[in-house]
Design a protein around this motif. Structure first.
Motif, PDB file in Angstrom:
ATOM      1  N   THR A  12     -53.141 -44.227 -92.110  1.00 49.46           N
ATOM      2  CA  THR A  12     -54.509 -43.716 -92.186  1.00 49.46           C
ATOM      3  C   THR A  12     -54.895 -43.033 -90.879  1.00 49.46           C
ATOM      4  OG1 THR A  12     -55.514 -45.730 -91.309  1.00 49.46           O
ATOM      5  CG2 THR A  12     -55.159 -45.642 -93.714  1.00 49.46           C
ATOM      6  N   LYS A  13     -55.942 -42.235 -90.940  1.00 49.96           N
ATOM      7  CA  LYS A  13     -56.471 -41.567 -89.748  1.00 49.96           C
ATOM      8  C   LYS A  13     -56.917 -42.623 -88.735  1.00 49.96           C
ATOM      9  CE  LYS A  13     -58.639 -38.013 -87.569  1.00 49.96           C
ATOM     10  NZ  LYS A  13     -58.313 -38.182 -86.169  1.00 49.96           N
ATOM     11  N   GLN A  14     -57.511 -43.716 -89.216  1.00 48.77           N
ATOM     12  CA  GLN A  14     -57.959 -44.793 -88.330  1.00 48.77           C
ATOM     13  C   GLN A  14     -56.769 -45.401 -87.584  1.00 48.77           C
ATOM     14  OE1 GLN A  14     -59.785 -48.151 -90.309  1.00 48.77           O
ATOM     15  NE2 GLN A  14     -60.841 -48.816 -88.457  1.00 48.77           N
ATOM     16  N   MET A  15     -55.657 -45.622 -88.299  1.00 47.85           N
ATOM     17  CA  MET A  15     -54.453 -46.151 -87.651  1.00 47.85           C
ATOM     18  C   MET A  15     -53.909 -45.166 -86.620  1.00 47.85           C
ATOM     19  SD  MET A  15     -52.421 -47.871 -90.855  1.00 47.85           S
ATOM     20  CE  MET A  15     -50.930 -48.233 -89.947  1.00 47.85           C
ATOM     21  N   GLN A  16     -53.848 -43.895 -86.992  1.00 46.59           N
ATOM     22  CA  GLN A  16     -53.338 -42.876 -86.073  1.00 46.59           C
ATOM     23  C   GLN A  16     -54.194 -42.812 -84.806  1.00 46.59           C
ATOM     24  OE1 GLN A  16     -53.402 -39.395 -88.569  1.00 46.59           O
ATOM     25  NE2 GLN A  16     -51.359 -39.798 -89.385  1.00 46.59           N
ATOM     26  N   ASP A  17     -55.513 -42.863 -84.980  1.00 47.47           N
ATOM     27  CA  ASP A  17     -56.419 -42.808 -83.830  1.00 47.47           C
ATOM     28  C   ASP A  17     -56.258 -44.032 -82.948  1.00 47.47           C
ATOM     29  OD1 ASP A  17     -57.381 -40.396 -84.763  1.00 47.47           O
ATOM     30  OD2 ASP A  17     -59.269 -41.222 -85.529  1.00 47.47           O
ATOM     31  N   CYS A  18     -56.065 -45.187 -83.551  1.00 47.34           N
ATOM     32  CA  CYS A  18     -55.893 -46.421 -82.788  1.00 47.34           C
ATOM     33  C   CYS A  18     -54.574 -46.396 -82.027  1.00 47.34           C
ATOM     34  CB  CYS A  18     -55.977 -47.630 -83.714  1.00 47.34           C
ATOM     35  SG  CYS A  18     -56.066 -49.209 -82.824  1.00 47.34           S
ATOM     36  N   ILE A  19     -53.513 -45.952 -82.663  1.00 48.80           N
ATOM     37  CA  ILE A  19     -52.208 -45.837 -81.995  1.00 48.80           C
ATOM     38  C   ILE A  19     -52.318 -44.880 -80.810  1.00 48.80           C
ATOM     39  CG2 ILE A  19     -49.858 -44.916 -82.243  1.00 48.80           C
ATOM     40  CD1 ILE A  19     -50.000 -46.045 -85.188  1.00 48.80           C
ATOM     41  N   GLU A  20     -52.996 -43.765 -81.006  1.00 48.90           N
ATOM     42  CA  GLU A  20     -53.180 -42.794 -79.929  1.00 48.90           C
ATOM     43  C   GLU A  20     -53.972 -43.412 -78.772  1.00 48.90           C
ATOM     44  OE1 GLU A  20     -55.655 -38.719 -79.338  1.00 48.90           O
ATOM     45  OE2 GLU A  20     -54.354 -38.793 -81.107  1.00 48.90           O
ATOM     46  N   ALA A  21     -55.030 -44.159 -79.091  1.00 44.26           N
ATOM     47  CA  ALA A  21     -55.835 -44.813 -78.051  1.00 44.26           C
ATOM     48  C   ALA A  21     -54.993 -45.839 -77.295  1.00 44.26           C
ATOM     49  CB  ALA A  21     -57.071 -45.475 -78.664  1.00 44.26           C
ATOM     50  N   CYS A  22     -54.154 -46.588 -78.012  1.00 37.77           N
ATOM     51  CA  CYS A  22     -53.276 -47.573 -77.369  1.00 37.77           C
ATOM     52  C   CYS A  22     -52.282 -46.895 -76.438  1.00 37.77           C
ATOM     53  CB  CYS A  22     -52.514 -48.388 -78.416  1.00 37.77           C
ATOM     54  SG  CYS A  22     -53.488 -49.667 -79.236  1.00 37.77           S
ATOM     55  N   MET A  23     -51.666 -45.829 -76.895  1.00 39.73           N
ATOM     56  CA  MET A  23     -50.665 -45.156 -76.072  1.00 39.73           C
ATOM     57  C   MET A  23     -51.306 -44.494 -74.854  1.00 39.73           C
ATOM     58  SD  MET A  23     -47.926 -46.091 -77.441  1.00 39.73           S
ATOM     59  CE  MET A  23     -46.787 -45.185 -76.429  1.00 39.73           C
ATOM     60  N   ASN A  24     -52.503 -43.942 -75.034  1.00 39.90           N
ATOM     61  CA  ASN A  24     -53.224 -43.356 -73.909  1.00 39.90           C
ATOM     62  C   ASN A  24     -53.583 -44.444 -72.898  1.00 39.90           C
ATOM     63  OD1 ASN A  24     -54.714 -41.175 -72.542  1.00 39.90           O
ATOM     64  ND2 ASN A  24     -56.513 -42.346 -73.143  1.00 39.90           N
ATOM     65  N   CYS A  25     -54.068 -45.563 -73.381  1.00 37.10           N
ATOM     66  CA  CYS A  25     -54.439 -46.674 -72.506  1.00 37.10           C
ATOM     67  C   CYS A  25     -53.206 -47.196 -71.765  1.00 37.10           C
ATOM     68  CB  CYS A  25     -55.095 -47.782 -73.324  1.00 37.10           C
ATOM     69  SG  CYS A  25     -55.825 -49.101 -72.327  1.00 37.10           S
ATOM     70  N   HIS A  26     -52.105 -47.348 -72.464  1.00 37.70           N
ATOM     71  CA  HIS A  26     -50.845 -47.787 -71.841  1.00 37.70           C
ATOM     72  C   HIS A  26     -50.467 -46.853 -70.693  1.00 37.70           C
ATOM     73  CE1 HIS A  26     -46.679 -49.025 -71.366  1.00 37.70           C
ATOM     74  NE2 HIS A  26     -46.315 -47.779 -71.595  1.00 37.70           N
ATOM     75  N   SER A  27     -50.516 -45.563 -70.952  1.00 33.20           N
ATOM     76  CA  SER A  27     -50.145 -44.568 -69.953  1.00 33.20           C
ATOM     77  C   SER A  27     -51.062 -44.627 -68.734  1.00 33.20           C
ATOM     78  CB  SER A  27     -50.205 -43.176 -70.599  1.00 33.20           C
ATOM     79  OG  SER A  27     -49.927 -42.185 -69.652  1.00 33.20           O
ATOM     80  N   ILE A  28     -52.359 -44.716 -68.969  1.00 33.43           N
ATOM     81  CA  ILE A  28     -53.309 -44.763 -67.855  1.00 33.43           C
ATOM     82  C   ILE A  28     -53.160 -46.060 -67.062  1.00 33.43           C
ATOM     83  CG2 ILE A  28     -55.781 -44.872 -67.284  1.00 33.43           C
ATOM     84  CD1 ILE A  28     -56.215 -42.756 -69.485  1.00 33.43           C
ATOM     85  N   CYS A  29     -52.901 -47.172 -67.746  1.00 34.88           N
ATOM     86  CA  CYS A  29     -52.662 -48.430 -67.028  1.00 34.88           C
ATOM     87  C   CYS A  29     -51.446 -48.315 -66.123  1.00 34.88           C
ATOM     88  CB  CYS A  29     -52.489 -49.593 -68.009  1.00 34.88           C
ATOM     89  SG  CYS A  29     -54.029 -50.204 -68.723  1.00 34.88           S
ATOM     90  N   GLU A  30     -50.391 -47.680 -66.611  1.00 37.19           N
ATOM     91  CA  GLU A  30     -49.182 -47.503 -65.800  1.00 37.19           C
ATOM     92  C   GLU A  30     -49.487 -46.638 -64.576  1.00 37.19           C
ATOM     93  OE1 GLU A  30     -45.964 -48.752 -66.127  1.00 37.19           O
ATOM     94  OE2 GLU A  30     -46.744 -50.037 -67.719  1.00 37.19           O
ATOM     95  N   GLU A  31     -50.223 -45.541 -64.771  1.00 42.20           N
ATOM     96  CA  GLU A  31     -50.602 -44.675 -63.650  1.00 42.20           C
ATOM     97  C   GLU A  31     -51.457 -45.445 -62.649  1.00 42.20           C
ATOM     98  OE1 GLU A  31     -52.694 -41.266 -65.178  1.00 42.20           O
ATOM     99  OE2 GLU A  31     -51.108 -40.830 -66.619  1.00 42.20           O
ATOM    100  N   THR A  32     -52.363 -46.262 -63.155  1.00 36.50           N
ATOM    101  CA  THR A  32     -53.269 -47.011 -62.291  1.00 36.50           C
ATOM    102  C   THR A  32     -52.510 -48.079 -61.513  1.00 36.50           C
ATOM    103  OG1 THR A  32     -55.061 -46.566 -63.855  1.00 36.50           O
ATOM    104  CG2 THR A  32     -55.441 -48.303 -62.245  1.00 36.50           C
TER     105      THR A  32
END
Length: 121
Positions: A12-32
């Motif tokens: 679903t679009k909701q799942m895709q958006d959540c996966i994208e938010a998780c991956m973005n958050c993961h990436s930013i946490c690593e940078e931080t």
């Protein structure tokens, strides 16, 4: 849930958006984490623990949603909690732009994961 030998239900679009938010958050946490390691200091070490938990949890949550794990809902609930804790830790240093960017990504991910926590995969 799809039977063996059949195709998985469409994401679903909701799942895709959540996966994208998780991956973005993961990436930013690593940078931080990298930014915090360069700065050093005891306060940074406390933030690092929250960043590590959040980074790993968001990656695992995205992976579980992508494979439609039956435990995805519970993982989304745990991910939301880890993201909330990380956002709070990052807010301890409001003058640090990287930490504020990370807190924002964590809050967005937590919101998306809370919404997904009750959804059947």
């Amino acid at each position: 849930m799809a039977q063996p030998g059949t195709t998985m239900p469409a994401m679903t679009k909701q799942m895709q958006d959540c996966i994208e938010a998780c991956m973005n958050c993961h990436s930013i946490c690593e940078e931080t984490m990298s930014s915090c390691m360069q700065q050093g200091g005891q306060a940074q070490m406390q933030i690092m623990r929250a960043l590590m938990d959040c980074s790993e949890t968001t990656r695992m949550c995205a992976d579980m949603m992508m494979r439609r794990s039956p435990m995805s809902g519970e993982m989304c609930a745990m991910c939301a909690k880890a993201c909330d804790m990380c956002a709070e830790a990052c807010m301890a240093m409001p003058d640090d732009a990287q930490l504020m960017r990370c807190a924002e990504a964590c809050r967005r991910c937590a919101e998306m994961c809370r919404a997904m926590a009750g959804v059947r995969m």
